[in-house]
Design a protein around this motif. Structure first.
Motif, mmCIF file in Angstrom:
data_model
loop_
_atom_site.group_PDB
_atom_site.id
_atom_site.type_symbol
_atom_site.label_atom_id
_atom_site.label_comp_id
_atom_site.label_asym_id
_atom_site.label_seq_id
_atom_site.Cartn_x
_atom_site.Cartn_y
_atom_site.Cartn_z
ATOM 1 N N LYS A 51 0.827 -1.208 0.000
ATOM 2 C CA LYS A 51 0.000 0.000 0.000
ATOM 3 C C LYS A 51 0.859 1.255 0.000
ATOM 4 N N THR A 52 1.986 1.210 0.704
ATOM 5 C CA THR A 52 2.883 2.365 0.739
ATOM 6 C C THR A 52 3.399 2.698 -0.654
ATOM 7 N N TRP A 53 3.802 1.673 -1.385
ATOM 8 C CA TRP A 53 4.282 1.904 -2.749
ATOM 9 C C TRP A 53 3.163 2.381 -3.660
ATOM 10 N N GLN A 54 1.984 1.804 -3.509
ATOM 11 C CA GLN A 54 0.871 2.231 -4.348
ATOM 12 C C GLN A 54 0.524 3.691 -4.103
ATOM 13 N N ASN A 55 0.649 4.123 -2.845
ATOM 14 C CA ASN A 55 0.388 5.530 -2.536
ATOM 15 C C ASN A 55 1.406 6.461 -3.175
ATOM 16 N N ARG A 56 2.551 5.890 -3.566
ATOM 17 C CA ARG A 56 3.578 6.666 -4.281
ATOM 18 C C ARG A 56 3.439 6.508 -5.793
ATOM 19 N N ASP A 57 2.336 5.909 -6.224
ATOM 20 C CA ASP A 57 2.107 5.648 -7.645
ATOM 21 C C ASP A 57 3.122 4.665 -8.220
ATOM 22 N N VAL A 58 3.540 3.716 -7.395
ATOM 23 C CA VAL A 58 4.425 2.644 -7.840
ATOM 24 C C VAL A 58 3.652 1.330 -7.749
ATOM 25 N N ALA A 59 3.518 0.653 -8.864
ATOM 26 C CA ALA A 59 2.812 -0.630 -8.882
ATOM 27 C C ALA A 59 3.657 -1.702 -8.211
ATOM 28 N N THR A 60 3.008 -2.652 -7.577
ATOM 29 C CA THR A 60 3.708 -3.815 -7.023
ATOM 30 C C THR A 60 3.093 -5.068 -7.619
ATOM 31 N N PHE A 61 3.932 -6.088 -7.806
ATOM 32 C CA PHE A 61 3.439 -7.352 -8.342
ATOM 33 C C PHE A 61 4.154 -8.481 -7.626
ATOM 34 N N ILE A 62 3.405 -9.223 -6.834
ATOM 35 C CA ILE A 62 3.935 -10.382 -6.120
ATOM 36 C C ILE A 62 3.713 -11.617 -6.985
ATOM 37 N N LEU A 63 4.786 -12.358 -7.234
ATOM 38 C CA LEU A 63 4.677 -13.555 -8.056
ATOM 39 C C LEU A 63 3.781 -14.590 -7.374
ATOM 40 N N GLN A 64 2.817 -15.097 -8.109
ATOM 41 C CA GLN A 64 1.877 -16.060 -7.552
ATOM 42 C C GLN A 64 2.573 -17.330 -7.071
ATOM 43 N N SER A 65 3.701 -17.673 -7.683
ATOM 44 C CA SER A 65 4.408 -18.890 -7.292
ATOM 45 C C SER A 65 5.065 -18.781 -5.921
ATOM 46 N N THR A 66 5.131 -17.564 -5.355
ATOM 47 C CA THR A 66 5.750 -17.387 -4.038
ATOM 48 C C THR A 66 4.724 -17.337 -2.912
ATOM 49 N N LEU A 67 3.439 -17.407 -3.246
ATOM 50 C CA LEU A 67 2.408 -17.400 -2.208
ATOM 51 C C LEU A 67 2.477 -18.695 -1.402
ATOM 52 N N THR A 68 2.162 -18.619 -0.119
ATOM 53 C CA THR A 68 2.273 -19.784 0.768
ATOM 54 C C THR A 68 0.924 -20.321 1.247
ATOM 55 N N LYS A 69 -0.148 -19.595 1.002
ATOM 56 C CA LYS A 69 -1.445 -19.997 1.522
ATOM 57 C C LYS A 69 -2.349 -20.606 0.461
ATOM 58 N N THR A 70 -1.786 -20.919 -0.678
ATOM 59 C CA THR A 70 -2.545 -21.556 -1.738
ATOM 60 C C THR A 70 -1.851 -22.853 -2.126
ATOM 61 N N LYS A 71 -2.562 -23.718 -2.795
ATOM 62 C CA LYS A 71 -1.974 -24.946 -3.314
ATOM 63 C C LYS A 71 -1.534 -24.657 -4.744
ATOM 64 N N PRO A 72 -0.223 -24.555 -4.987
ATOM 65 C CA PRO A 72 0.249 -24.083 -6.292
ATOM 66 C C PRO A 72 -0.014 -25.084 -7.421
ATOM 67 N N THR A 73 -0.506 -24.559 -8.538
ATOM 68 C CA THR A 73 -0.652 -25.313 -9.772
ATOM 69 C C THR A 73 -0.109 -24.447 -10.908
ATOM 70 N N LEU A 74 0.062 -25.035 -12.078
ATOM 71 C CA LEU A 74 0.483 -24.222 -13.223
ATOM 72 C C LEU A 74 -0.530 -23.125 -13.502
ATOM 73 N N GLU A 75 -1.811 -23.450 -13.351
ATOM 74 C CA GLU A 75 -2.861 -22.479 -13.673
ATOM 75 C C GLU A 75 -2.800 -21.261 -12.763
ATOM 76 N N ASN A 76 -2.693 -21.487 -11.454
ATOM 77 C CA ASN A 76 -2.785 -20.340 -10.543
ATOM 78 C C ASN A 76 -1.434 -19.708 -10.206
#
Length: 346
Positions: A150-175
């Protein structure tokens, strides 16, 4: 989704990946949202709203007013993907690869500006560079790390977290892999290219699945990383490699977190194959060859009684490939399948 030399890097990165698992909520098997919604009423492509995540893995949206031109990337897998998609002119800076770069991308990667910090740049360094987009691991976007989303977004800087690094989902190629490629296609307005890339990837995966579909007895696999100090990590279903093995016709024997465990834990399994997550001992810019990785595993006295080690049933995949979540994924699935069932491929 650090240390200074060679093999210590994967230890640190894996620690950052696995520590949150102990406290995470039950797995959410619903694929993460990966959507793009055009908000304009005229004929122009932008503004465009993309749904991504914050460090708590909560969905959060950002509206892109134009294609990002000053992108900083702190995950080299994302860097390789950007290069593969021909987006190198949009990269302001990135981190060095976690091993050898793919041959076809090495020349492009060598021309990129590398961040001063080897793995996690400071917020001060990032602010000074004036990016318009940050791409990285989920664990990096904290107040003590790269800074909160949110801090970066407030500075007009986009953020993108890679879906493959999420820990609370069951990773598949699709997601993970396909979702990331699709999102980048929308963000940079190259959907024709990314749609075709995903289509070709799906064809290759389908070919693998068809080749192994008639296997009567599926091979079992243990995904092992040696930390060189008498401890090991076993990759479970929180990691994309678990789904990759399933697609290749194998069964991952470890389905519960088992990070930094002793040899006795490893010996509790009797897999047909061991997939070793390897790192170069001497040179962090290189990968271990298959021969080197097999010999390294066979030298571990505590594990020499394992059937897979005695028979040499060992598949070598570099750390950077296992944790890439991008352009290396399909190649790795094919290698796993051909190693498990060589008679099913010509």
């Amino acid at each position: 989704m650090d240390k200074i030399k060679g093999y210590l890097l994967p230890v640190f990165l894996l620690l950052l990946l696995v520590l949150p698992l102990a406290a995470c909520s039950p797995l959410n098997t619903t694929p993460p949202a990966s959507q793009a919604t055009a908000t304009q009423s005229n004929d122009s492509y932008y503004p465009l709203t993309i749904t991504n995540y914050d460090t708590n893995e909560k969905e959060i949206s950002y509206t892109y007013k134009k294609s990002p031109k000053r992108v900083i990337i702190t995950h080299p897998g994302a860097t390789e993907l950007m290069l593969e998609l021909g987006l190198e002119d949009h990269i302001l800076s990135t981190v060095a690869p976690y091993g050898a770069t793919l041959d076809r991308l090495a020349a492009k990667y060598a021309k990129l500006n590398i961040l001063k910090a080897q793995y996690d740049p400071s917020q001060e360094e990032l602010v000074e560079m004036q990016p318009d987009m940050l791409i990285g691991w989920v664990h990096q976007f904290t107040s003590h790390g790269l800074g909160e989303v949110k801090t970066w977004q407030n500075r007009d800087v986009a953020t993108f977290i890679l879906q493959s690094t999420l820990t609370k989902t069951k990773p598949t190629l699709e997601n993970t892999v396909y979702a990331t490629i699709s999102d980048l296609g929308n963000i940079f307005n190259i959907q024709t290219k990314t749609d075709e890339y995903i289509r070709q990837a799906k064809i290759r995966v389908t070919n693998v699945e068809n080749a192994v579909k008639d296997v009567k007895q599926k091979k079992t696999v243990l995904i092992l990383q040696d930390h060189l100090n008498g401890t090991f990590s076993l990759y479970d279903n929180h990691y994309l490699i678990n789904h990759m093995i399933t697609l290749a016709g194998g069964i991952n024997l470890c389905q519960d977190p088992a990070s930094f465990v002793g040899a006795e834990k490893v010996l509790g399994f009797d897999p047909d194959f061991i997939l070793v997550v390897s790192t170069s001992r001497e040179d962090s810019t290189k990968d271990m060859t298959d021969k080197e990785a097999i010999e390294s595993l066979q030298k571990i006295k505590e594990l020499q009684s394992m059937r897979a080690i005695r028979t040499g049933s060992i598949i070598n995949l570099p750390f950077f490939t296992v944790n890439n979540g991008g352009v290396r994924t399909i190649d790795a699935i094919e290698k796993i399948a051909k190693s498990l069932y060589p008679d099913h491929f010509h």
